[in-house]
Design a protein around this motif. Sequence first.
Motif, PDB file in Angstrom:
ATOM      1  N   GLU A  69      -8.380  -4.005  -4.602  1.00 13.80           N
ATOM      2  CA  GLU A  69      -8.555  -4.073  -6.056  1.00 13.80           C
ATOM      3  C   GLU A  69      -7.441  -3.320  -6.773  1.00 13.80           C
ATOM      4  O   GLU A  69      -6.933  -3.775  -7.800  1.00 13.80           O
ATOM      5  N   TYR A  70      -7.061  -2.172  -6.245  1.00 16.37           N
ATOM      6  CA  TYR A  70      -5.993  -1.395  -6.859  1.00 16.37           C
ATOM      7  C   TYR A  70      -4.680  -2.182  -6.873  1.00 16.37           C
ATOM      8  O   TYR A  70      -3.990  -2.219  -7.880  1.00 16.37           O
ATOM      9  N   LEU A  71      -4.351  -2.827  -5.750  1.00 15.52           N
ATOM     10  CA  LEU A  71      -3.124  -3.613  -5.683  1.00 15.52           C
ATOM     11  C   LEU A  71      -3.170  -4.795  -6.652  1.00 15.52           C
ATOM     12  O   LEU A  71      -2.168  -5.144  -7.264  1.00 15.52           O
ATOM     13  N   GLU A  72      -4.343  -5.410  -6.808  1.00 18.98           N
ATOM     14  CA  GLU A  72      -4.488  -6.511  -7.769  1.00 18.98           C
ATOM     15  C   GLU A  72      -4.237  -6.028  -9.187  1.00 18.98           C
ATOM     16  O   GLU A  72      -3.583  -6.718  -9.964  1.00 18.98           O
ATOM     17  N   THR A  73      -4.748  -4.859  -9.539  1.00 23.04           N
ATOM     18  CA  THR A  73      -4.518  -4.341 -10.883  1.00 23.04           C
ATOM     19  C   THR A  73      -3.045  -3.999 -11.105  1.00 23.04           C
ATOM     20  O   THR A  73      -2.548  -4.150 -12.221  1.00 23.04           O
ATOM     21  N   GLN A  74      -2.349  -3.584 -10.059  1.00 25.71           N
ATOM     22  CA  GLN A  74      -0.925  -3.248 -10.179  1.00 25.71           C
ATOM     23  C   GLN A  74      -0.070  -4.504 -10.379  1.00 25.71           C
ATOM     24  O   GLN A  74       0.916  -4.463 -11.095  1.00 25.71           O
ATOM     25  N   THR A  75      -0.457  -5.603  -9.747  1.00 30.46           N
ATOM     26  CA  THR A  75       0.324  -6.837  -9.895  1.00 30.46           C
ATOM     27  C   THR A  75       0.096  -7.478 -11.250  1.00 30.46           C
ATOM     28  O   THR A  75       0.950  -8.213 -11.744  1.00 30.46           O
ATOM     29  N   TYR A  84      -9.182   4.048  -0.595  1.00 32.15           N
ATOM     30  CA  TYR A  84      -9.297   4.027  -2.045  1.00 32.15           C
ATOM     31  C   TYR A  84      -8.070   4.668  -2.689  1.00 32.15           C
ATOM     32  O   TYR A  84      -7.549   5.666  -2.192  1.00 32.15           O
ATOM     33  N   VAL A  85      -7.638   4.101  -3.807  1.00 37.64           N
ATOM     34  CA  VAL A  85      -6.573   4.671  -4.616  1.00 37.64           C
ATOM     35  C   VAL A  85      -7.085   4.729  -6.049  1.00 37.64           C
ATOM     36  O   VAL A  85      -7.529   3.715  -6.600  1.00 37.64           O
ATOM     37  N   ASP A  86      -7.049   5.911  -6.626  1.00 42.71           N
ATOM     38  CA  ASP A  86      -7.560   6.132  -7.987  1.00 42.71           C
ATOM     39  C   ASP A  86      -8.957   5.561  -8.181  1.00 42.71           C
ATOM     40  O   ASP A  86      -9.260   4.934  -9.203  1.00 42.71           O
ATOM     41  N   GLY A  87      -9.817   5.743  -7.193  1.00 42.45           N
ATOM     42  CA  GLY A  87     -11.207   5.324  -7.294  1.00 42.45           C
ATOM     43  C   GLY A  87     -11.479   3.856  -7.023  1.00 42.45           C
ATOM     44  O   GLY A  87     -12.621   3.432  -7.061  1.00 42.45           O
ATOM     45  N   LEU A  88     -10.442   3.067  -6.731  1.00 42.59           N
ATOM     46  CA  LEU A  88     -10.616   1.640  -6.463  1.00 42.59           C
ATOM     47  C   LEU A  88     -10.318   1.334  -4.997  1.00 42.59           C
ATOM     48  O   LEU A  88      -9.385   1.915  -4.425  1.00 42.59           O
ATOM     49  N   PRO A  89     -11.075   0.410  -4.388  1.00 39.52           N
ATOM     50  CA  PRO A  89     -10.679  -0.041  -3.051  1.00 39.52           C
ATOM     51  C   PRO A  89      -9.235  -0.548  -3.119  1.00 39.52           C
ATOM     52  O   PRO A  89      -8.810  -1.113  -4.131  1.00 39.52           O
ATOM     53  N   ILE A 108       0.845  -1.194   0.000  1.00 36.25           N
ATOM     54  CA  ILE A 108       0.000   0.000   0.000  1.00 36.25           C
ATOM     55  C   ILE A 108       0.882   1.245   0.000  1.00 36.25           C
ATOM     56  O   ILE A 108       0.670   2.171  -0.778  1.00 36.25           O
ATOM     57  N   GLU A 109       1.862   1.248   0.875  1.00 35.01           N
ATOM     58  CA  GLU A 109       2.743   2.407   0.951  1.00 35.01           C
ATOM     59  C   GLU A 109       3.459   2.636  -0.382  1.00 35.01           C
ATOM     60  O   GLU A 109       3.496   3.759  -0.898  1.00 35.01           O
ATOM     61  N   ARG A 110       4.022   1.588  -0.953  1.00 38.81           N
ATOM     62  CA  ARG A 110       4.728   1.729  -2.237  1.00 38.81           C
ATOM     63  C   ARG A 110       3.796   2.230  -3.331  1.00 38.81           C
ATOM     64  O   ARG A 110       4.152   3.108  -4.119  1.00 38.81           O
ATOM     65  N   ALA A 111       2.594   1.680  -3.380  1.00 39.66           N
ATOM     66  CA  ALA A 111       1.639   2.068  -4.417  1.00 39.66           C
ATOM     67  C   ALA A 111       1.239   3.534  -4.291  1.00 39.66           C
ATOM     68  O   ALA A 111       1.128   4.247  -5.284  1.00 39.66           O
ATOM     69  N   VAL A 112       1.036   3.985  -3.084  1.00 38.53           N
ATOM     70  CA  VAL A 112       0.519   5.327  -2.866  1.00 38.53           C
ATOM     71  C   VAL A 112       1.609   6.388  -2.945  1.00 38.53           C
ATOM     72  O   VAL A 112       1.362   7.503  -3.384  1.00 38.53           O
ATOM     73  N   TRP A 113       2.817   6.062  -2.573  1.00 44.18           N
ATOM     74  CA  TRP A 113       3.873   7.077  -2.577  1.00 44.18           C
ATOM     75  C   TRP A 113       4.472   7.291  -3.954  1.00 44.18           C
ATOM     76  O   TRP A 113       5.305   8.159  -4.146  1.00 44.18           O
ATOM     77  N   ARG A 114       4.054   6.530  -4.950  1.00 47.65           N
ATOM     78  CA  ARG A 114       4.448   6.830  -6.332  1.00 47.65           C
ATOM     79  C   ARG A 114       3.499   7.901  -6.840  1.00 47.65           C
ATOM     80  O   ARG A 114       2.593   7.648  -7.620  1.00 47.65           O
ATOM     81  N   ARG A 115       3.704   9.110  -6.394  1.00 40.06           N
ATOM     82  CA  ARG A 115       2.761  10.191  -6.654  1.00 40.06           C
ATOM     83  C   ARG A 115       2.630  10.533  -8.139  1.00 40.06           C
ATOM     84  O   ARG A 115       1.644  11.117  -8.553  1.00 40.06           O
TER      85      ARG A 115
END
Length: 184
Positions: free
Chosen positions: A176-182, A168-173, A138-145
Amino acid sequence: MKYSKIWIVALFVVQLAVPGYMIFEQQQILSHGEVYKFKTQPIDPYDPFRGRYVTLTYNINANPIPTEQTFQRGDWAYALLSVDSEGYAMFTKLVADEPNAGQDYITVEVSWGGQDRGHYVDVPFNRYYASEETAPNIERAVWRRETVDDVYVEVSVLDGKATLKELYVDGLPIKEYLETQTKQ
């Protein structure tokens, strides 16, 4: 001997009733509370007793809350809620007396400030608990501003109490956001 058994049973009932009530109260807030979006930036700390969680700092706390009253550090007050033009929660006023029905508010602890310039407060819902694996992600995903523009939490508010519903990150829980990133 008879009274000691009664006391043991009573103690057992109380030990079950207190956490049971706490769970019930949180469920009531989630089920019946008004939902607000709070813009945030997460940080991933570690607590050896509670495990991994994401500490949330809120944009709502960037400016002091206006007030007509004087508060001291550690005082409890009521922060009146409203929604800004972008749909995010904002504190409109800090008051000492509990607001009337129909006005959403959160009970907060005063951090610092003054009557002339307003007060800063400690927001009571500042942790999002996650698994050992998920919290650092979560931290890695969110701090990539440069790739993440919109980070917020949904919070249910009922009678001055607030419970965090979802990050939520970019409108996704977040899950779900982390799943899309992987998958990318």
